[in-house]
Design an enzyme around this catalytic site. Structure first.
Site, mmCIF file in Angstrom:
data_model
loop_
_atom_site.group_PDB
_atom_site.id
_atom_site.type_symbol
_atom_site.label_atom_id
_atom_site.label_comp_id
_atom_site.label_asym_id
_atom_site.label_seq_id
_atom_site.Cartn_x
_atom_site.Cartn_y
_atom_site.Cartn_z
ATOM 1 N N LYS A 210 -60.541 -17.084 -5.034
ATOM 2 C CA LYS A 210 -59.825 -16.648 -6.243
ATOM 3 C C LYS A 210 -60.518 -17.216 -7.480
ATOM 4 O O LYS A 210 -60.784 -16.513 -8.431
ATOM 5 C CB LYS A 210 -58.374 -17.122 -6.151
ATOM 6 N N GLU A 216 -65.868 -26.169 -1.142
ATOM 7 C CA GLU A 216 -66.221 -25.788 0.229
ATOM 8 C C GLU A 216 -66.856 -24.398 0.240
ATOM 9 O O GLU A 216 -67.920 -24.172 0.834
ATOM 10 C CB GLU A 216 -64.977 -25.770 1.131
ATOM 11 N N GLY A 269 -52.975 -17.763 -3.877
ATOM 12 C CA GLY A 269 -53.932 -17.794 -2.777
ATOM 13 C C GLY A 269 -53.269 -17.609 -1.419
ATOM 14 O O GLY A 269 -53.706 -16.803 -0.589
ATOM 15 N N ARG A 270 -52.191 -18.349 -1.186
ATOM 16 C CA ARG A 270 -51.550 -18.298 0.142
ATOM 17 C C ARG A 270 -50.710 -17.043 0.350
ATOM 18 O O ARG A 270 -50.103 -16.856 1.388
ATOM 19 C CB ARG A 270 -50.728 -19.569 0.371
ATOM 20 N N GLU A 355 -47.640 -25.785 1.219
ATOM 21 C CA GLU A 355 -48.241 -25.801 -0.120
ATOM 22 C C GLU A 355 -47.230 -25.261 -1.145
ATOM 23 O O GLU A 355 -47.292 -25.595 -2.323
ATOM 24 C CB GLU A 355 -49.536 -24.965 -0.145
ATOM 25 N N HIS A 386 -46.800 -26.920 27.819
ATOM 26 C CA HIS A 386 -47.551 -27.877 28.633
ATOM 27 C C HIS A 386 -48.168 -28.965 27.775
ATOM 28 O O HIS A 386 -49.078 -29.675 28.217
ATOM 29 C CB HIS A 386 -48.623 -27.139 29.431
ATOM 30 N N LYS A 506 -59.249 -33.556 -4.823
ATOM 31 C CA LYS A 506 -60.466 -32.786 -5.163
ATOM 32 C C LYS A 506 -61.259 -33.530 -6.233
ATOM 33 O O LYS A 506 -62.484 -33.653 -6.163
ATOM 34 C CB LYS A 506 -60.085 -31.412 -5.740
HETATM 35 O O1 LIG Z 1 -59.485 -19.004 -3.331
HETATM 36 P P1 LIG Z 1 -59.915 -20.323 -3.883
HETATM 37 O O2 LIG Z 1 -59.840 -20.364 -5.378
HETATM 38 O O3 LIG Z 1 -61.280 -20.702 -3.381
HETATM 39 O O4 LIG Z 1 -58.891 -21.415 -3.381
HETATM 40 C C1 LIG Z 1 -58.747 -21.709 -2.037
HETATM 41 C C2 LIG Z 1 -57.517 -22.505 -1.740
HETATM 42 O O5 LIG Z 1 -57.528 -23.727 -2.455
HETATM 43 C C3 LIG Z 1 -56.229 -24.040 -2.918
HETATM 44 O O6 LIG Z 1 -56.233 -23.872 -4.293
HETATM 45 C C4 LIG Z 1 -55.786 -25.434 -2.593
HETATM 46 O O7 LIG Z 1 -56.785 -26.324 -2.412
HETATM 47 C C5 LIG Z 1 -55.326 -23.044 -2.236
HETATM 48 O O8 LIG Z 1 -54.155 -22.847 -2.910
HETATM 49 C C6 LIG Z 1 -56.209 -21.850 -2.147
HETATM 50 O O9 LIG Z 1 -55.735 -20.938 -1.212
#
Ligand SMILES: O=P(O)(O)OC[C@H]1O[C@](O)(CO)[C@@H](O)[C@@H]1O
Length: 539
Positions: A210, A216, A269-270, A355, A386, A506
């Site tokens: 987003k 990452e 995002g979620r 979240e 199990h 972060k």
């Molecule tokens: O889509 P982006 O901006 O890379 O964010 C990834 C994820 O990181 C977050 O902002 C939390 O770390 C989530 O809410 C989101 O889904």
């Protein structure tokens, strides 16, 4: 008189539930079922092809009444309406919350800042469909003229979990000749393993973020670009598409403008699976199946918006969650799908729920005096049986859970589905009714073993049944949980659509990373020592 809203736990409806819970703690599900043959049907709901049997909960008709009064007092219908209308209910970020607009029909109208957003939603969906068809038909060619056989989605959190979960859930719809992989972790091993054995000439990356700034995702995207350039030479642009609400950053990264699929700040995002974040899923299952999944979402949206509280499935699930979370001291909630293909469902809603509702300040900015979102976790049945079910049956903690099952299964073998579902029903029966000392003794169990083989029972569960795990059913199920989470946020009087709690870690990671190359130090004793040890040994 002050017009500051009363705290959630000071409402008379909350207090009435607290005192009712004291009575209910002494009541066993065995009592509630004996002499009440109508209980199961009185506490079963049907909506959008889903059946929710919530009779195995520690509730009576009075409990339900009291819970419904809490939902009314908290203004659940009004708040839901505000969300669907596009009001900026995410106040801390001044944003609308409109994942429901992503699956609204073409002729719907939803306004944000005076603009109807539905035409843009359908425009992006149409672009995604055209693109997916081109890739799936082999018309889209890479730099060497080969068609795409491998799709690697690079994203994390909401830009990964939804499409990854749904790709597995809808495996029968996934084209067999398309290899769809998901990379999220900045641990290089994740990307490395995902790329192993892939021919770059047949590989396309979907960089999904987003913000297009996430550490990452950007690190993985840069390494993927290097991998592609090393194999194919300079221009790897045709092998990258991007999904982002910040298209300018994707262009800067080198993705051609017409290969960027946008979405909007009013999609969390979620909650973004139905947006362009669903592109890898659409590539995997095709536009038709994707749209039929959206249809399932829409059905549940309409149910949630229109059904009275007492027959509103997400509302009932939310209220039951609050009942145990706030009045019985339950700390967790298990999601237990009896469907292997839903093996990522609990992980997906771990983010969706935790979240959203892992907050400790109410909407007035005051510390809450009540528990908010529980720890969400789970694994598919029967694997969980199990592993951790021992503790749910006989441990000291109360673990309410949802058992999700299907009446039919595709791609199975004779007898398997019956065995799976017999286990699903048996578990909820065992959890509810247990085994008394008398029953154990009557079975001839040796005296010294009796205490260990008694099952107290009275462990609450919901059972959610659908006919088959297909695209619309998956859509309905996801929307069910989305609206459950929304409702709980209203009941707990918290803002469910921000996530400030992820920021501090972060920021500190950025600082530490910079220090790795310079002069580390100046943190607390523990952090400094760990960093020194790591730097000493990293080679
Ligand atoms: O889509 P982006 O901006 O890379 O964010 C990834 C994820 O990181 C977050 O902002 C939390 O770390 C989530 O809410 C989101 O889904």
């Amino acid at each position: 008189m002050s017009d500051t809203p009363v705290k959630a736990n000071r409402r008379p409806e909350w207090k009435a539930l607290a005192s009712h819970a004291e009575t209910m703690k002494a009541v066993h599900l065995r009592e509630l079922f004996s002499h009440d043959r109508g209980r199961a049907s009185r506490f079963t709901l049907e909506a959008c092809g889903l059946t929710l049997d919530y009779s195995k909960n520690r509730i009576t008709d009075e409990t339900r009444e009291l819970l419904l009064k809490l939902a009314e007092a908290a203004g659940v219908p009004e708040e839901a309406d505000a969300m669907f209308r596009g009001e900026k209910i995410n106040r801390t970020e001044n944003r609308a919350v409109l994942h429901t607009a992503l699956r609204a029909p073409k002729d719907a109208e939803v306004f944000v800042d005076g603009r109807n957003v539905i035409p843009e939603v359908h425009e992006v969906l149409d672009c995604m469909s055209t693109f997916a068809e081109r890739v799936r038909s082999g018309e889209w060619r890479g730099a060497t003229g080969k068609p795409v056989r491998n799709i690697v989605n690079i994203g994390i959190g909401g830009s990964d979990l939804g499409p990854a979960m749904a790709t597995d859930a809808l495996r029968p719809w996934v084209r067999e000749d398309l290899n769809v992989r998901y990379v999220s972790n900045v641990d290089g091993a994740h990307l490395f393993d995902a790329l192993r054995g892939l021919d770059p000439a047949e590989t396309m990356f979907v960089v999904a973020s987003k913000t297009f700034t996430t550490l990452e995702t950007m690190s993985n995207a840069i390494s993927a670009r290097t991998w592609m350039r090393e194999a194919l030479g300079g221009d790897a642009g045709g092998h990258f598409v991007a999904v982002s609400a910040a298209p300018e950053k994707a262009i800067e990264f080198g993705v051609p403008e017409d290969q960027i699929f946008g979405f909007w700040d009013w999609v969390g995002g979620r909650y973004s699976l139905c947006s362009a974040i669903g592109l890898p899923l659409m590539l995997a299952i095709g536009p038709e199946a994707f749209r039929s999944m959206l249809g399932g979402f829409r059905e549940m949206d309409e149910h949630f918006r229109g059904a009275p509280l007492d027959s509103n499935m997400p509302v009932i699930l939310a209220l039951l969650g609050v009942w145990y979370n706030n009045f019985f001291g339950a700390e967790t909630h298990a999601i237990l799908p009896y469907a292997q293909r839903l093996h990522r469902f609990a992980a997906y809603f771990q983010q969706g729920d935790m979240e959203s509702n892992g907050k400790s300040v109410d909407r007035e900015g005051r510390p809450v005096e009540w528990e908010t979102g529980p720890v969400i976790w789970g694994e598919p049945g029967t694997n969980g049986q199990h592993a951790f079910f021992q503790s749910i049956h006989q441990g000291t903690r109360l673990v309410p859970g949802d058992f999700i099952g299907f009446c039919r299964s595709r791609d199975t073998y004779p007898g398997h589905q019956d065995k799976l579902m017999a286990n699903c029903f048996a578990q909820t029966e065992a959890l509810a009714f247990g085994r008394t000392r008398e029953e154990v003794e009557a079975e001839g169990v040796p005296e010294h073993q009796v205490p260990y083989r008694v099952f107290e029972g009275n462990r609450p569960t919901n059972t959610i049944l659908a006919d088959e795990l297909d695209p619309p059913a998956l859509g309905r199920l996801i929307a069910l949980y989305e609206h459950k989470i929304f409702t709980q946020g209203v009941l707990w009087d918290i803002y469910s659509f921000d996530q400030w709690g992820v920021e501090l870690g972060k920021k500190l990671a950025k600082t530490l990373l910079a220090e790795f190359e310079g002069e580390p130090g100046g943190h607390d004793g523990s952090t400094d020592a760990l960093v020194r040890r790591y730097l000493d040994r990293r080679r």
